[in-house]
Design a protein around this motif. Structure first.
Motif, PDB file in Angstrom:
ATOM      1  N   LEU A   1      -5.262  -2.374  -2.550  1.00 55.34           N
ATOM      2  CA  LEU A   1      -4.461  -3.287  -1.503  1.00 55.34           C
ATOM      3  C   LEU A   1      -5.013  -2.730  -0.025  1.00 55.34           C
ATOM      4  N   ALA A   2      -5.878  -1.336   0.429  1.00 55.79           N
ATOM      5  CA  ALA A   2      -6.312  -0.593   1.743  1.00 55.79           C
ATOM      6  C   ALA A   2      -7.828  -1.200   1.528  1.00 55.79           C
ATOM      7  N   ARG A   3      -8.377  -1.907   0.516  1.00 54.94           N
ATOM      8  CA  ARG A   3     -10.050  -2.534   1.141  1.00 54.94           C
ATOM      9  C   ARG A   3      -9.433  -3.682   1.681  1.00 54.94           C
ATOM     10  N   ARG A   4      -8.420  -4.660   0.596  1.00 49.78           N
ATOM     11  CA  ARG A   4      -7.946  -6.222   0.973  1.00 49.78           C
ATOM     12  C   ARG A   4      -7.833  -5.573   2.412  1.00 49.78           C
TER      13      ARG A   4
ATOM     14  N   TYR B   1       0.911  -0.972  -0.304  1.00 51.08           N
ATOM     15  CA  TYR B   1      -0.353  -0.724  -0.379  1.00 51.08           C
ATOM     16  C   TYR B   1       0.515   1.273   0.039  1.00 51.08           C
ATOM     17  N   TRP B   2       1.823   1.440   0.848  1.00 56.27           N
ATOM     18  CA  TRP B   2       2.971   2.579   1.207  1.00 56.27           C
ATOM     19  C   TRP B   2       3.542   2.882  -0.144  1.00 56.27           C
ATOM     20  N   MET B   3       3.849   1.711  -0.777  1.00 55.84           N
ATOM     21  CA  MET B   3       4.643   1.666  -2.033  1.00 55.84           C
ATOM     22  C   MET B   3       4.123   2.097  -3.276  1.00 55.84           C
TER      23      MET B   3
ATOM     24  N   GLY C   1      -7.473  -6.437   9.057  1.00 58.64           N
ATOM     25  CA  GLY C   1      -6.418  -5.241   9.672  1.00 58.64           C
ATOM     26  C   GLY C   1      -6.962  -3.862   9.476  1.00 58.64           C
ATOM     27  N   LEU C   2      -5.258  -3.028   9.782  1.00 61.51           N
ATOM     28  CA  LEU C   2      -6.456  -1.310   9.865  1.00 61.51           C
ATOM     29  C   LEU C   2      -5.341  -0.788   8.857  1.00 61.51           C
ATOM     30  N   VAL C   3      -5.858   0.050   7.814  1.00 60.67           N
ATOM     31  CA  VAL C   3      -5.298   0.615   6.889  1.00 60.67           C
ATOM     32  C   VAL C   3      -4.768   1.438   7.664  1.00 60.67           C
ATOM     33  N   PRO C   4      -3.388   1.435   7.625  1.00 56.86           N
ATOM     34  CA  PRO C   4      -1.802   3.136   8.670  1.00 56.86           C
ATOM     35  C   PRO C   4      -2.475   4.355   8.026  1.00 56.86           C
TER      36      PRO C   4
END
Ligand SMILES: [Fe+2]
Ligand SMILES: [Fe+2]
Length: 172
Positions: A76-79, A33-35, A85-88
């Protein structure tokens, strides 16, 4: 009286037995996600900064890619959420793309092309790792990552083509 509880899953990424592996996968998805988010930032800068006739094709291609990379970040965030998990938040972000910093001359389009190739190669490497990690365990994430991988391979191929042309003309 017995209390009805939902039957627990025996297999797959959401099963209790796969908790540790699921958490490891969430960590990988956060990195991906960050990439993607950093790629969006780098591609915006590098689609606006370049000057010159040679830059126009690169600018147009990067413009298109920005939307795709943003879409990847959202997927990626939705997955991450689907896996509990928590989207950072943005404070967790650490920049890494040294090779995509603006070149000292704004007409240095080759620098941008090489930077994009490096970013795409990094994504391809890492996404292949995620796909392998998901095998036999999380087919949904695997399927999503295969689609994203295909986009990144397309981006790589396009920019390799640009580099070939610059090399043939003695500019790279
Ligand atoms: Fe991407
Ligand atoms: Fe890409």
């Amino acid at each position: 009286m017995t209390v009805a509880t939902a039957p627990s899953l025996d297999r797959g990424v959401l099963s209790e037995g796969n908790k540790a592996k699921r958490e490891e996968l969430i960590g990988m998805l956060k990195k991906a996600y960050w990439m993607e988010m950093e790629t969006v930032m780098s591609y915006i800068a590098n689609s606006v900064n370049p000057d010159g006739v040679r830059a126009q094709e690169i600018i147009e291609s990067l413009d298109e890619d920005i939307q795709e990379e943003l879409g990847h970040a959202q997927e990626l965030a939705r997955r991450i959420k689907e896996l509990w998990g928590l989207v950072p938040g943005s404070l967790e972000f650490k920049a890494e793309q040294v090779y995509l910093q603006p070149p000292s001359r704004q007409t240095d389009v080759v620098h941008v092309v090489r930077g994009v190739i490096e970013a795409e190669k990094g994504a391809i490497e890492f996404y292949n790792r995620i796909i392998e990690f998901c095998d036999g365990f999380d087919f949904v994430t695997q399927d999503m990552m295969i689609e994203i991988l295909r986009d990144e391979e397309g981006h790589l191929r396009l920019f390799e083509g640009f580099l070939r042309e610059f090399e043939a003309e003695g500019r790279a």
